[in-house]
Scaffold this active site. Structure first.
Site, PDB file in Angstrom:
ATOM      1  N   GLY B 146      68.776  -5.090  39.910  1.00 29.62           N
ATOM      2  CA  GLY B 146      69.934  -4.073  40.365  1.00 29.62           C
ATOM      3  C   GLY B 146      70.391  -3.116  39.386  1.00 29.62           C
ATOM      4  O   GLY B 146      70.413  -1.901  39.799  1.00 29.62           O
ATOM      5  N   ALA B 172      74.104  -5.190  37.686  1.00 26.54           N
ATOM      6  CA  ALA B 172      72.952  -4.991  38.543  1.00 26.54           C
ATOM      7  C   ALA B 172      73.515  -4.487  39.781  1.00 26.54           C
ATOM      8  O   ALA B 172      73.348  -4.943  40.862  1.00 26.54           O
ATOM      9  CB  ALA B 172      72.025  -6.276  38.947  1.00 26.54           C
ATOM     10  N   THR B 174      73.187  -2.242  42.400  1.00 23.57           N
ATOM     11  CA  THR B 174      72.705  -2.190  43.699  1.00 23.57           C
ATOM     12  C   THR B 174      72.630  -3.538  44.476  1.00 23.57           C
ATOM     13  O   THR B 174      72.824  -3.939  45.558  1.00 23.57           O
ATOM     14  CB  THR B 174      71.442  -1.417  43.950  1.00 23.57           C
ATOM     15  N   ASP B 175      72.509  -4.739  43.584  1.00 23.63           N
ATOM     16  CA  ASP B 175      72.548  -5.983  44.016  1.00 23.63           C
ATOM     17  C   ASP B 175      73.880  -6.649  44.630  1.00 23.63           C
ATOM     18  O   ASP B 175      73.904  -7.504  45.433  1.00 23.63           O
ATOM     19  CB  ASP B 175      72.352  -7.042  42.763  1.00 23.63           C
ATOM     20  N   TYR B 176      74.832  -5.734  44.345  1.00 29.78           N
ATOM     21  CA  TYR B 176      76.335  -6.145  44.910  1.00 29.78           C
ATOM     22  C   TYR B 176      76.412  -5.401  46.212  1.00 29.78           C
ATOM     23  O   TYR B 176      77.331  -5.803  47.078  1.00 29.78           O
ATOM     24  CB  TYR B 176      77.157  -5.752  44.035  1.00 29.78           C
TER      25      TYR B 176
END
Lengths: 413, 405
Positions: B146, B172, B174-176
């Site tokens: 991410g 990361a 965009t992983d969230y």
């Protein structure tokens, strides 16, 4: 995919994305705004730069696939109309201060009495109750209260946020999940429920579980520009390129080590490091650093070597090598570069949305998912103020045209 | 009488790893979905190697991040590189409502487990494939995390100071964001199938979903040809708006004044009520034009006291303000405690581990967060015997062949 369902979207700028997600998936979403339009329509930037309620790009970003009506919920007649609308809705989403709608007689209990199947979603900064439930909030304040803010920024300056407000988006997207969980249960029980979403909790997820560090053990992350510091180690994610910056996941261990090995093979092949540096144990490198077998200064030397190398390559060269060699490198892109992305073009990502009121069409970010069944379509551009008043009040709720005219004259609609 | 769990009837075969995928199925497990997570001890989930850790040196079960993302799931260890594993997988596909995976597209093809293969044994299967850049296009098989998607979609470029290199959001990023979109798609696809009988393949690119969190800036580009840059903590609508120093080392308080009323309250709290009438600060436009002077006045006040004291005094007058909270403060935060946000669960070797509770409350069918992530192989017997109905002989043969590793 959700085309049978009706959604009443009463949200302020704190919850707009939730209804849009449901609308993208096909639900009939009706955005309810105060007469004159939502305060969110005053948020920059604006198409053409001039503030105008129908030209806020923040409004455009989060209100497509909705119809729009106006209604003054602080009048008796406005509330009566809202009760009629809620009686035929499957979902209601709101983001007022906790209790504000209950005072108007539009809280969950009141509306569920007439429509027990209603899924009523409340998005609020800290949740519906608790010691901070009455706190005043903004995006920056919520990023501070929920944890991500302290972890981002230069170590010699204050923590820093992403300048496009993020906090309410995390909560609004979370709210869409919560609404659909309640909806799934409703298929069995026939009953709705009240869904209470906290922005603070939603935002805490953006700390990658590090908010729990204090309960887990002694190691804690601290902020540093373009990376993170863990104990004595400084991890770096932003690296120089000849024409800007790239992000590199320079990490070690069983998952990341092989990527780092391939990266160092490239650095060596181009003459920027010796074989001994290339051949370090990148799988076990964390353990070597934590045990002291590898001095932190040596790790810093490796990073300096890598930075000297990446600075000789363009972002494009580094990204191409990442694909060819299996490396964890991506360019730090501007929105201009994003719009020119070959990947997004190949996937036909962008959607052209016509704005007849401006006589123009614009590119919007495309569907958040692709599906083989009932694909996401951009059916409606974001509504102008009160655009669907007649269609909904007269056409669907059965008001006589003169009743609507009277409500307009009294500024209730 | 407590209602049955909201998703008690939902069965998920979960091949996802890292954060964006498992974060979604964790949300569904909280509300009663049966999630069978398949992982190979030959190829650990990366999150097992990422902290915080409940014990040092960390072993594969020590990561709080991993527990937080996989609490309440069942675990089958399966080495998908072994040919016999495919038959087990296909039996699980017949059992499951939803199959989820977050590899690059070539991986599922190589295992003979792409959408066509799944559909052949289960015509109405719902398959969620989520990878960084999507199932098609020149970057389809680009593996990454991410932080890379956050860089390539533009989050890094607009997080930091105008006179410095981009700082970027933490980790990361965009992983969230992606877990919410993944979970929404699973639930919407289940509703679609219930009504129409039709399954589907969902292609969710983490980068494309996350771009919706930048949509106002992206539209500024496509509509106005304006490329936004770094502006620190400034805001076009509010001043003062920033993170101000507090007493102590690396202590900060965030303050954002959005209208004249809040500014008058701030001026009172600062003991400078005359500022509200000062022509430099009387309106938002004036305050935006004199931010540097304003920042100095605010910082002089915040620097002299504890961050929590500033928050308390300002919030008492409804001026938006918060301590920039640390992990310690978040774990002790009375509001998060009221919401049951930090949950301590028994851990197989470390005593207890903290994880996060559900981030929302359903009034009638609340979340149940009672178990950590399963240890590797913990549920092999249950999954093979009870869910799939395998006999002891078949299970033993799989074990001997090294398939359950």
């Amino acid at each position: 995919m959700l085309s049978p369902y009706r959604v009443l979207d009463l949200t302020t700028e704190r919850g707009l994305l939730c209804g849009q997600i449901l609308g993208d998936l096909g639900a009939d979403v009706v955005k309810v705004e105060p007469p004159g339009g939502s305060a969110a329509r005053r948020l920059a930037p604006f198409a053409g730069g001039e503030p105008h309620p129908d030209r806020s790009l923040t409004w455009w970003a989060f209100n497509r696939n909705k119809r729009g009506i106006t209604l003054d919920l602080d009048t008796d007649d406005g509330r009566a109309l809202m009760r009629r609308l809620a009686a035929r809705a499957d979902f209601l989403i709101e983001s007022d201060a906790p209790g504000a709608h209950a005072v108007r007689g539009l809280g969950y209990e009141a509306l569920a009495a007439a429509n027990p199947a209603l899924v009523y979603v409340s998005i609020s900064p800290f949740g519906q109750d608790g010691p901070k439930a009455g706190y005043a909030d903004t995006d920056l304040v919520m990023m501070a209260a929920g944890g991500p803010l302290l972890l981002a920024g230069d170590e010699d300056r204050p923590p820093v946020r992403v300048s496009v407000p993020q906090a309410y988006l995390h909560a609004a997207a979370e709210a869409a999940v919560a609404a659909l969980i309640a909806h799934h249960e409703r298929q069995r029980s026939g009953r709705g429920q009240h869904v209470d979403v906290s922005v603070q909790q939603a935002v805490a997820f953006a700390t990658q579980s590090t908010i729990l560090a204090a309960e887990a053990g002694p190691l804690a992350f601290t902020r540093i520009a373009g990376g993170a510091r863990l104990g004595p180690l400084t991890g770096r994610f932003v690296w120089p390129a000849r024409d800007g910056h790239v992000s590199i996941t320079l990490l070690f261990g069983s998952s990341f080590g092989k990527f780092t090995r391939r990266l160092m093979e490239w650095v060596h092949a181009e003459g920027f490091c010796d074989a001994a540096t290339r051949d370090k144990d990148w799988i076990g490198y964390f353990d070597l650093l934590f045990s002291g077998a590898e001095p932190v200064e040596e790790y810093e030397r490796v990073k300096a070597t890598l930075a000297r190398f990446t600075a000789t390559k363009t972002k494009r060269e580094l990204f191409a090598a990442a694909q060819a060699r299996g490396l964890l490198i991506a360019p730090v892109a501007t929105t201009a570069e994003l719009v020119a992305s070959e990947q997004l073009a190949a996937r036909d990502y962008w959607r052209t949305v016509a704005h007849p009121e401006l006589g123009r069409a614009f590119l919007y970010p495309g569907p958040f998912a692709r599906t083989t069944a009932a694909p996401i379509a951009y059916r409606r551009r974001p509504p102008t103020v009160g655009e669907h008043n007649e269609e909904i009040y007269v056409g669907e709720l059965g008001l006589a045209p003169e009743e609507l005219a009277a409500l307009r004259a009294r500024r209730i609609v | 009488v407590t209602a049955p769990a909201a998703l008690a009837d939902v069965k998920i075969l979960d091949l996802m790893w890292a954060i964006a995928g498992p974060g979604a199925t964790r949300m569904l497990a909280d509300y009663g979905a049966t999630v069978v997570r398949v992982e190979s001890s030959q190829r650990f989930d990366v999150c097992r190697t990422v902290g915080p850790f409940v014990e040092l040196p960390p072993g594969p079960e020590s990561s709080v991040l991993f527990h937080n993302l996989n609490a309440g799931k069942l675990m089958l260890t399966l080495d998908l590189a072994k040919p016999e594993a495919r038959d087990v997988m296909l039996d699980l596909v017949r059992w499951a409502d939803v199959v989820t995976e977050s590899f690059t597209p070539k991986t599922m093809r190589a295992w003979g487990l792409d959408y066509e293969a799944l559909r052949a044994v289960r015509p109405d299967v719902i398959m969620l494939s989520t990878c960084l850049m999507g199932q098609t296009g020149p970057l389809a098989d680009y593996a990454g995390f991410g932080n890379l998607a956050a860089a390539v979609t533009g989050f890094y470029e607009i997080c930091g100071w105008p006179d410095r290199d981009p700082a970027g959001p933490f980790g990361a990023y965009t992983d969230y964001i992606a877990p919410r979109f993944n979970a929404v798609m699973i639930l919407a696809a289940l509703d679609h199938r219930r009504r129409t009988g039709e399954g589907q393949h969902i292609d969710l690119a983490q980068a494309e979903a996350a771009m919706h969190f930048l949509a106002p800036a992206i539209l500024d580009q496509t509509v106005n040809a304006r490329t936004q840059g770094r502006i620190g903590n400034r805001d076009p609508h509010a001043a003062p708006h920033g993170v101000y120093p507090a007493a102590g080392a690396d202590r900060w308080v965030a303050i954002a004044v959005t209208d004249d009323g809040e500014f008058a309250a701030l001026a009172d709290v600062l003991g400078r009520p005359e500022l509200a009438a000062d022509a430099r600060f009387a309106t938002t436009a004036a305050r935006l034009a004199h931010q540097e002077a304003l920042d100095e006045i605010v910082a002089a006040w915040t620097r002299a006291r504890d961050a929590a004291e500033s928050e308390r005094l300002l919030q008492a007058r409804r001026v938006p303000a918060s301590v920039v909270q640390s992990s310690r403060e978040l774990c002790d935060d009375p509001q998060l405690a009221h919401r049951g946000h930090v949950v301590k669960l028994a851990h197989p070797t470390a005593g207890t581990t903290p994880i996060e509770g559900s981030r929302f409350v359903l009034s009638r069918t609340p979340a149940r967060v009672a178990d950590t992530a399963p240890t590797l192989g913990r549920d092999n017997q249950y999954v093979l015997e009870t869910i799939l109905g395998y006999d002891a002989e078949r299970i033993a043969a799989l074990a001997v062949a090294g398939v359950l590793a």
